[in-house]
Design a protein around this motif. Structure first.
Motif, PDB file in Angstrom:
ATOM      1  N   GLU A   6     -14.307  -2.167   2.865  1.00 17.31           N
ATOM      2  CA  GLU A   6     -15.638  -2.220   2.262  1.00 17.31           C
ATOM      3  C   GLU A   6     -15.514  -1.752   0.827  1.00 17.31           C
ATOM      4  OE1 GLU A   6     -20.115  -0.340   3.115  1.00 17.31           O
ATOM      5  OE2 GLU A   6     -18.481  -0.011   4.527  1.00 17.31           O
ATOM      6  N   PRO A   7     -16.199  -2.405  -0.111  1.00 17.68           N
ATOM      7  CA  PRO A   7     -16.140  -1.926  -1.499  1.00 17.68           C
ATOM      8  C   PRO A   7     -16.517  -0.447  -1.574  1.00 17.68           C
ATOM      9  CG  PRO A   7     -17.228  -4.055  -1.397  1.00 17.68           C
ATOM     10  CD  PRO A   7     -17.044  -3.597   0.026  1.00 17.68           C
ATOM     11  N   LEU A   8     -15.742   0.311  -2.309  1.00 22.74           N
ATOM     12  CA  LEU A   8     -15.967   1.749  -2.378  1.00 22.74           C
ATOM     13  C   LEU A   8     -17.369   2.078  -2.856  1.00 22.74           C
ATOM     14  CD1 LEU A   8     -14.707   4.554  -2.086  1.00 22.74           C
ATOM     15  CD2 LEU A   8     -13.956   4.380  -4.455  1.00 22.74           C
ATOM     16  N   ILE A  45      -8.214   4.382  -0.289  1.00 25.02           N
ATOM     17  CA  ILE A  45      -8.838   3.655  -1.392  1.00 25.02           C
ATOM     18  C   ILE A  45      -7.757   2.864  -2.123  1.00 25.02           C
ATOM     19  CG2 ILE A  45     -10.119   3.859  -3.548  1.00 25.02           C
ATOM     20  CD1 ILE A  45     -11.249   6.516  -2.478  1.00 25.02           C
ATOM     21  N   VAL A  46      -7.926   1.527  -2.147  1.00 25.80           N
ATOM     22  CA  VAL A  46      -6.977   0.636  -2.813  1.00 25.80           C
ATOM     23  C   VAL A  46      -7.758  -0.337  -3.691  1.00 25.80           C
ATOM     24  CG1 VAL A  46      -5.124  -1.042  -2.528  1.00 25.80           C
ATOM     25  CG2 VAL A  46      -5.389   0.809  -0.861  1.00 25.80           C
ATOM     26  N   ASP A  47      -7.559  -0.262  -4.997  1.00 27.65           N
ATOM     27  CA  ASP A  47      -8.212  -1.170  -5.942  1.00 27.65           C
ATOM     28  C   ASP A  47      -9.734  -1.215  -5.755  1.00 27.65           C
ATOM     29  OD1 ASP A  47      -5.720  -1.869  -6.998  1.00 27.65           O
ATOM     30  OD2 ASP A  47      -5.456  -3.491  -5.545  1.00 27.65           O
ATOM     31  N   GLY A  48     -10.328  -0.045  -5.613  1.00 26.28           N
ATOM     32  CA  GLY A  48     -11.779   0.034  -5.503  1.00 26.28           C
ATOM     33  C   GLY A  48     -12.336  -0.364  -4.154  1.00 26.28           C
TER      34      GLY A  48
END
Length: 209
Positions: free
Chosen positions: A201-203, A183-186
């Protein structure tokens, strides 16, 4: 409650591909039962954990134990069997969640027998169907099915191949490495250069379990 990390559970899954004249191969997908602890209701490839008996049958060979487990689990879940020696090692995913149950999963490719028709037990697997990788992804985009992050990324990779031979060739072009999403910057990301056309993919949109 202990804060000691939980060791990853060895698992194996089977990507069964059925040739189709003039079309990309169909892939066998299953819907996990709604009451299961892991990925309930999600569409996945058949598979499951590697049991001690698989290691015994493999004579202690780690890769063969995973191949045997992939074939055994597929037979148990959908009634389709293949030769473990006919499998091609495709990918390996191991999420990082030290205080939660995680699976260290090896993915294998195999061509489905000509007469392979899935029969599900209705509990561990609720349904099963054949579809191309692109068709399954389209169903997910339409909100008709749920895909966990690794399944979606593997389907995107598989959607590039016109046949199983091309998929196997890609396995050798990108030898499997352990993939651990970060996970990096959401954003949930995997490394570049491993054969995946989409690596993040966006978290908030990612279904991880």
């Amino acid at each position: 409650m202990s804060d000691a990390p939980n060791p990853p559970i060895p698992a194996a899954t089977l990507i069964l591909m059925r040739p189709q004249a003039g079309r990309p191969p169909a892939i066998l997908m299953v819907e996990r039962g709604a009451t299961l602890a892991f990925a309930a209701g999600a569409i996945v490839f058949p598979g499951g954990r590697v049991d001690p008996e698989d290691h015994v049958a493999a004579g202690g060979d780690e890769d063969r134990a995973h191949r045997i487990a992939a074939v055994r689990e597929t037979a148990e879940e959908v009634g389709v069997t293949v030769d473990p020696e006919a499998l091609t090692y495709f990918a390996r995913w191991r999420p990082h969640a030290p205080l939660r149950r995680v699976f260290d999963t090896r993915f294998y490719l195999a061509e489905a027998p000509d007469d392979a028709e899935p029969v599900v037990d209705g509990s561990e697997c609720a349904t099963a169907f054949w579809a191309t990788a692109a068709e399954t992804l389209a169903m997910a985009e339409a909100g008709e099915i749920k895909l966990i992050f690794p399944t979606r990324r593997n389907l995107e990779r598989l959607a590039r191949f016109a046949d199983i031979e091309a998929a196997r060739a890609d396995c050798f072009a990108h030898p499997p490495q352990v993939i651990t999403p970060q996970i990096v910057d959401g954003v949930l990301r995997i490394p570049e250069g491993l054969g995946y056309p989409v690596t993040e993919e966006p978290l908030e949109a990612a279904m991880r379990q």
